[in-house]
Structures are given as C-alpha cells and as structure tokens.
Design an enzyme around this catalytic site. Sequence first.
Site, PDB file in Angstrom:
ATOM      1  N   ARG A 144       0.826  -1.220   0.000  1.00 35.28           N
ATOM      2  CA  ARG A 144       0.000   0.000   0.000  1.00 35.28           C
ATOM      3  C   ARG A 144       0.857   1.265   0.000  1.00 35.28           C
ATOM      4  NH1 ARG A 144      -3.892  -0.462   4.625  1.00 35.28           N
ATOM      5  NH2 ARG A 144      -4.468   1.628   3.901  1.00 35.28           N
ATOM      6  N   HIS A 146      -6.467   8.493  11.563  1.00 36.31           N
ATOM      7  CA  HIS A 146      -5.973   7.104  11.582  1.00 36.31           C
ATOM      8  C   HIS A 146      -4.499   6.997  11.238  1.00 36.31           C
ATOM      9  CE1 HIS A 146     -10.437   5.700  10.964  1.00 36.31           C
ATOM     10  NE2 HIS A 146     -10.188   6.114  12.190  1.00 36.31           N
ATOM     11  N   CYS A 181      13.310  -1.702  15.359  1.00 39.83           N
ATOM     12  CA  CYS A 181      13.426  -0.399  16.016  1.00 39.83           C
ATOM     13  C   CYS A 181      14.896  -0.073  16.275  1.00 39.83           C
ATOM     14  CB  CYS A 181      12.644  -0.430  17.324  1.00 39.83           C
ATOM     15  SG  CYS A 181      12.800   1.113  18.228  1.00 39.83           S
TER      16      CYS A 181
HETATM   17  C1  BJW Z   1     -16.326   6.840  -3.210  1.00 35.73           C
HETATM   18  C2  BJW Z   1     -15.713   6.662  -4.415  1.00 35.73           C
HETATM   19  C3  BJW Z   1     -15.486   7.809  -5.153  1.00 35.73           C
HETATM   20  C4  BJW Z   1     -15.909   4.725  -3.577  1.00 35.73           C
HETATM   21  N1  BJW Z   1     -15.841   8.998  -4.678  1.00 35.73           N
HETATM   22  N2  BJW Z   1     -16.675   8.026  -2.741  1.00 35.73           N
HETATM   23  C5  BJW Z   1     -18.609   2.917  18.809  1.00 35.73           C
HETATM   24  C6  BJW Z   1     -19.509   1.971  18.384  1.00 35.73           C
HETATM   25  C7  BJW Z   1     -19.064   0.736  17.909  1.00 35.73           C
HETATM   26  C8  BJW Z   1     -17.716   0.419  17.836  1.00 35.73           C
HETATM   27  C9  BJW Z   1     -16.833   1.375  18.255  1.00 35.73           C
HETATM   28  C10 BJW Z   1     -17.264   2.589  18.738  1.00 35.73           C
HETATM   29  N3  BJW Z   1     -16.189   3.323  19.069  1.00 35.73           N
HETATM   30  C11 BJW Z   1     -15.077   2.599  18.786  1.00 35.73           C
HETATM   31  C12 BJW Z   1     -15.444   1.400  18.299  1.00 35.73           C
HETATM   32  C13 BJW Z   1     -14.538   0.312  17.865  1.00 35.73           C
HETATM   33  C14 BJW Z   1     -13.934   0.506  16.502  1.00 35.73           C
HETATM   34  C15 BJW Z   1     -15.009   0.607  15.442  1.00 35.73           C
HETATM   35  O1  BJW Z   1     -15.349   1.656  14.947  1.00 35.73           O
HETATM   36  N4  BJW Z   1     -15.516  -0.520  14.992  1.00 35.73           N
HETATM   37  C16 BJW Z   1     -16.487  -0.528  13.918  1.00 35.73           C
HETATM   38  C17 BJW Z   1     -16.195  -1.697  13.009  1.00 35.73           C
HETATM   39  C18 BJW Z   1     -17.881  -0.531  14.481  1.00 35.73           C
HETATM   40  N5  BJW Z   1     -13.104   1.685  16.473  1.00 35.73           N
HETATM   41  C19 BJW Z   1     -11.835   1.641  16.870  1.00 35.73           C
HETATM   42  O2  BJW Z   1     -11.347   0.601  17.314  1.00 35.73           O
HETATM   43  C20 BJW Z   1     -11.032   2.919  16.814  1.00 35.73           C
HETATM   44  N6  BJW Z   1     -10.398   3.110  18.076  1.00 35.73           N
HETATM   45  C21 BJW Z   1     -11.064   3.548  19.149  1.00 35.73           C
HETATM   46  O3  BJW Z   1     -12.210   3.944  19.086  1.00 35.73           O
HETATM   47  O4  BJW Z   1     -10.328   3.507  20.300  1.00 35.73           O
HETATM   48  C22 BJW Z   1     -11.030   3.550  21.542  1.00 35.73           C
HETATM   49  C23 BJW Z   1     -11.898   2.302  21.664  1.00 35.73           C
HETATM   50  C24 BJW Z   1     -11.389   1.073  21.324  1.00 35.73           C
HETATM   51  C25 BJW Z   1     -12.173  -0.065  21.427  1.00 35.73           C
HETATM   52  C26 BJW Z   1     -13.495   0.038  21.840  1.00 35.73           C
HETATM   53  C27 BJW Z   1     -14.007   1.290  22.173  1.00 35.73           C
HETATM   54  C28 BJW Z   1     -13.191   2.426  22.069  1.00 35.73           C
HETATM   55  C29 BJW Z   1      -9.915   2.795  15.801  1.00 35.73           C
HETATM   56  C30 BJW Z   1     -10.409   2.699  14.409  1.00 35.73           C
HETATM   57  C31 BJW Z   1      -9.233   2.491  13.477  1.00 35.73           C
HETATM   58  C32 BJW Z   1      -9.653   2.231  12.024  1.00 35.73           C
HETATM   59  N7  BJW Z   1      -8.529   1.809  11.310  1.00 35.73           N
HETATM   60  C33 BJW Z   1      -8.614   1.585   9.866  1.00 35.73           C
HETATM   61  C34 BJW Z   1      -7.254   1.078   9.341  1.00 35.73           C
HETATM   62  C35 BJW Z   1      -6.244   2.204   9.302  1.00 35.73           C
HETATM   63  C36 BJW Z   1      -4.918   1.719   8.826  1.00 35.73           C
HETATM   64  C37 BJW Z   1      -4.925   1.278   7.392  1.00 35.73           C
HETATM   65  O5  BJW Z   1      -5.239   2.079   6.484  1.00 35.73           O
HETATM   66  O6  BJW Z   1      -4.609   0.129   7.148  1.00 35.73           O
HETATM   67  O7  BJW Z   1      -8.995   2.791   9.208  1.00 35.73           O
HETATM   68  S1  BJW Z   1      -9.954   0.465   9.413  1.00 35.73           S
HETATM   69  C38 BJW Z   1     -10.380   1.313   7.924  1.00 35.73           C
HETATM   70  O8  BJW Z   1     -11.733   1.853   8.052  1.00 35.73           O
HETATM   71  C39 BJW Z   1      -9.442   2.519   7.854  1.00 35.73           C
HETATM   72  C40 BJW Z   1     -10.350   3.588   7.366  1.00 35.73           C
HETATM   73  O9  BJW Z   1      -9.825   4.861   7.670  1.00 35.73           O
HETATM   74  C41 BJW Z   1     -11.632   3.286   8.089  1.00 35.73           C
HETATM   75  C42 BJW Z   1     -12.846   3.889   7.468  1.00 35.73           C
HETATM   76  O10 BJW Z   1     -13.042   3.408   6.187  1.00 35.73           O
HETATM   77  P1  BJW Z   1     -13.549   4.388   5.023  1.00 35.73           P
HETATM   78  O11 BJW Z   1     -12.527   5.413   4.753  1.00 35.73           O
HETATM   79  O12 BJW Z   1     -14.903   4.849   5.332  1.00 35.73           O
HETATM   80  O13 BJW Z   1     -13.509   3.399   3.782  1.00 35.73           O
HETATM   81  P2  BJW Z   1     -14.647   2.389   3.290  1.00 35.73           P
HETATM   82  O14 BJW Z   1     -13.985   1.443   2.367  1.00 35.73           O
HETATM   83  O15 BJW Z   1     -15.402   1.814   4.429  1.00 35.73           O
HETATM   84  O16 BJW Z   1     -15.664   3.305   2.499  1.00 35.73           O
HETATM   85  C43 BJW Z   1     -15.283   3.940   1.292  1.00 35.73           C
HETATM   86  C44 BJW Z   1     -16.483   4.710   0.785  1.00 35.73           C
HETATM   87  O17 BJW Z   1     -16.070   5.407  -0.367  1.00 35.73           O
HETATM   88  C45 BJW Z   1     -17.668   3.830   0.386  1.00 35.73           C
HETATM   89  O18 BJW Z   1     -18.848   4.357   0.965  1.00 35.73           O
HETATM   90  C46 BJW Z   1     -17.716   3.949  -1.132  1.00 35.73           C
HETATM   91  O19 BJW Z   1     -19.036   3.899  -1.663  1.00 35.73           O
HETATM   92  C47 BJW Z   1     -17.109   5.310  -1.330  1.00 35.73           C
HETATM   93  N8  BJW Z   1     -16.491   5.537  -2.629  1.00 35.73           N
HETATM   94  N9  BJW Z   1     -15.502   5.273  -4.597  1.00 35.73           N
HETATM   95  C48 BJW Z   1     -16.467   9.038  -3.448  1.00 35.73           C
HETATM   96  N10 BJW Z   1     -14.905   7.694  -6.398  1.00 35.73           N
END
Ligand code: BJW
Length: 326
Positions: free
Chosen positions: A82, A133, A209
């Site tokens: 990536r 992130h 590291c």
């Molecule tokens: C287009 C297009 C075009 C296509 N034009 N658009 C509350 C409720 C429930 C769970 C939680 C909560 N709070 C925290 C959590 C836990 C968890 C979480 O959210 N889980 C969910 C699965 C529910 N969150 C975490 O763990 C976070 N940490 C945290 O909250 O710490 C405290 C805590 C921990 C544990 C419990 C409670 C609290 C950390 C989240 C880290 C996310 N990391 C990643 C990887 C990053 C590294 C890497 O890149 O490898 O981040 S996961 C991945 O998802 C990445 C992205 O940034 C993130 C979001 O994805 P994104 O950007 O939305 O991409 P897609 O693919 O989902 O969507 C793309 C969109 O584009 C689509 O809609 C397409 O249609 C569109 N699209 N072409 C415009 N041309």
Amino acid sequence: MKESASASDPDAKSAMLEDFHSHLLKSRRIVALLGAGLSASSGLPTFRGAGGLWRTHDATSIATPQAFAADPAFVWQFYSYRRHMALNAKPNAAHYALAQLAKSTTKFLALSQNVDGLSQRAHHPPSKLKLLHGNLFDLKCSDAKCGYREPNNTTDPVVPILAIPQSGQDPTATATATEPNTNPLIRGLDISNPNHTLPSIPTASLPHCPQCRKSLLRPGVVWFGESLPTDVLADVDAFFSADEPIDLMLVVGTSSAVYPAAGYTQVARNKGARVAVVNPDPGSGRALDGKRDWFFCGDAAEILPEMLRPLVGDVRGVIDEKGDAD
Ligand code: BJW
C-alpha cells in the site's frame, strides 16, 4: 425529503448544486470527514466493498494489532504494497479542491481517515488536516513502552526484502497470475492477487526499532481497538467545542462505519451543521436528514471541485500548474 442527485439527472443535480452553493457562500465554519473514496479515483482501493479484499483477506482484518502479532511479515507485505501504491498514485481534483478550501477559508478543518498522504501532496495546510488514523509513512516501535517514532519515511521498499517481486521471480504462480499486471500503480507483480505466491520473509529481515533494538517497527496507523492520536483528538475537540456554530459538514468518500470518526457528523449536526454527503453508493445517502441535507451521488473527484468552485475557483488550473507536489 432529502435532496439527492446523480449524474443521470442533470437538472436535479444543478438545482441541488445551486442550493448547496448558496449555503456554502454563507458558511463561516466548515468541517469535512474524509474517507478512502476520496482517493478511489487516484487508483487506491477502498476498505469495504469492491477492492476491499487483499489476496483472500478482508483488508480490515489485516489492520489489527492481533494480525500483526500473529504474522508480522504478512501484515508488513500488505502495508509495503500500500505504501508503494500510494507513492505511485497522484492526488486527484478533490484533494486539490479541499486543499484550496483550507487555504482560502480560515475556519475549515478536514478530518481525514486516510493514511495515503495524498491530501498532504495536494498541499493541504497541515494545521487544517487532522489525520485520525495516522499515516502509512510514519513508522513507530511496536513496543509502546519504547516510544520510538520516525515521521515521513517514504523509502520504498522500507527494507529491501519487502520489495514488490518482479515478473519472472514467481515460478509457482498460476497461469492467471502470470498475465501482465494491469495495475499502473504497481511496478512488478500485483501481490494483492492471491494467485501470486507471496515471498516468505523471516521476521529478522523486517524493519526493527533502532532505539530499543529489540522490537519490530510497524506502520504509524491506527488499528482497530487502538486509540486515535491524543493530540489529533484534542484539536478536533477544540474545533467542535468552540463557542460558535458549525455551518456545514462535508462527508466525502466514507462508509461512516468506523468510530469515533463516523460520530463526528452527528457532533457537527448538534452544532447546527447542514450535511453534504458525496459518495457513488446510493445507500450512503440513506441516513440523511430531511430537507437540510444534500446527497451528491458520484465520484468525489468530479463532484467536489464543482461543489467548492464558488470558494476555490477552478482547481484544474492548480493541478496543471503544480502537477504532483513531490
Ligand atoms: C467513493 C468513491 C469515489 C468509492 N468517490 N466516494 C462505537 C460503536 C461501535 C464500535 C466502536 C465505537 N467506538 C469505537 C469502536 C470500535 C472501533 C469501530 O469503529 N468498529 C467498527 C467496526 C464498528 N473503532 C476503533 O477501534 C477505533 N479506536 C477507538 O475507538 O479507540 C477507543 C476504543 C477502542 C475499542 C473500543 C471502544 C473504544 C480505531 C479505528 C481504526 C480504524 N482503522 C482503519 C485502518 C487504518 C490503517 C490502514 O489504512 O490500514 O482505518 S480500518 C479502515 O476503516 C481505515 C479507514 O480509515 C476506516 C474507514 O473506512 P472508510 O474510509 O470509510 O472506507 P470504506 O472502504 O469503508 O468506504 C469507502 C467509501 O467510499 C464507500 O462508501 C464507497 O461507496 C465510497 N467511494 N468510490 C467518493 N470515487
């Protein structure tokens, strides 16, 4: 009823754009939540839906501390791939439009979930870009107690053994995988294709590291279950808690599936913001609120420059003039 328009309905699109522009021109404080779809037309895959599989794995299952602990070589191969793609990609017109908005509007903050560095390469002012992130090009020690961090390491590959294998080095590949690589961002075999055998990499050859000399380095990104950077969260909280309303929230290219990022849209609404979603997936407009919101259904790289034109002008000129910022 919420307003929505797609490229197939030009009259509705232009009426909606006009309404959006009139609100944009009155807006004093603007926030944007950015996701992987912003970089889709630069050629980078999103996490969910088409392109969300890396080999046979769901990309989000590789982005975890558990996956790194279990198989650091595999996780590094995913991130090295990536990094390579992101370095070969170019910011698109939407990155430039947002960067111009940040330059021309004092009270604007972009909250980016993206780790690909494309907003930075479009000259988005750093003080107006909060990386929720992390960043593919920051490295840090996998032992949090050590605390070593190395910002902006763009060496590709980060260590020699993580180089993308070249054609002819893959004797075990199947007939399908020996077909020419059609991904212009990959110089070599497209190892996201599971028909190519991944080279076997000993842990000792992965980046280590230089400070503690014991632990592996890892990408400086935020994995599931990990906290977002505290300085970033503090800056975002300061923006939201200022004693002034927020007029407009742009939600661009994100599935809004990951928290706390996705929750900021409601926080902005609570501060009075009207919300504009830009996404080609019609389902992503479902949760929009009554008459206040706009849903621009399509590619961010096409639509966002049009949406922001009254404040940023024609960004095609900026791209032509500067090309890639590197
Ligand atoms: C287009 C297009 C075009 C296509 N034009 N658009 C509350 C409720 C429930 C769970 C939680 C909560 N709070 C925290 C959590 C836990 C968890 C979480 O959210 N889980 C969910 C699965 C529910 N969150 C975490 O763990 C976070 N940490 C945290 O909250 O710490 C405290 C805590 C921990 C544990 C419990 C409670 C609290 C950390 C989240 C880290 C996310 N990391 C990643 C990887 C990053 C590294 C890497 O890149 O490898 O981040 S996961 C991945 O998802 C990445 C992205 O940034 C993130 C979001 O994805 P994104 O950007 O939305 O991409 P897609 O693919 O989902 O969507 C793309 C969109 O584009 C689509 O809609 C397409 O249609 C569109 N699209 N072409 C415009 N041309």
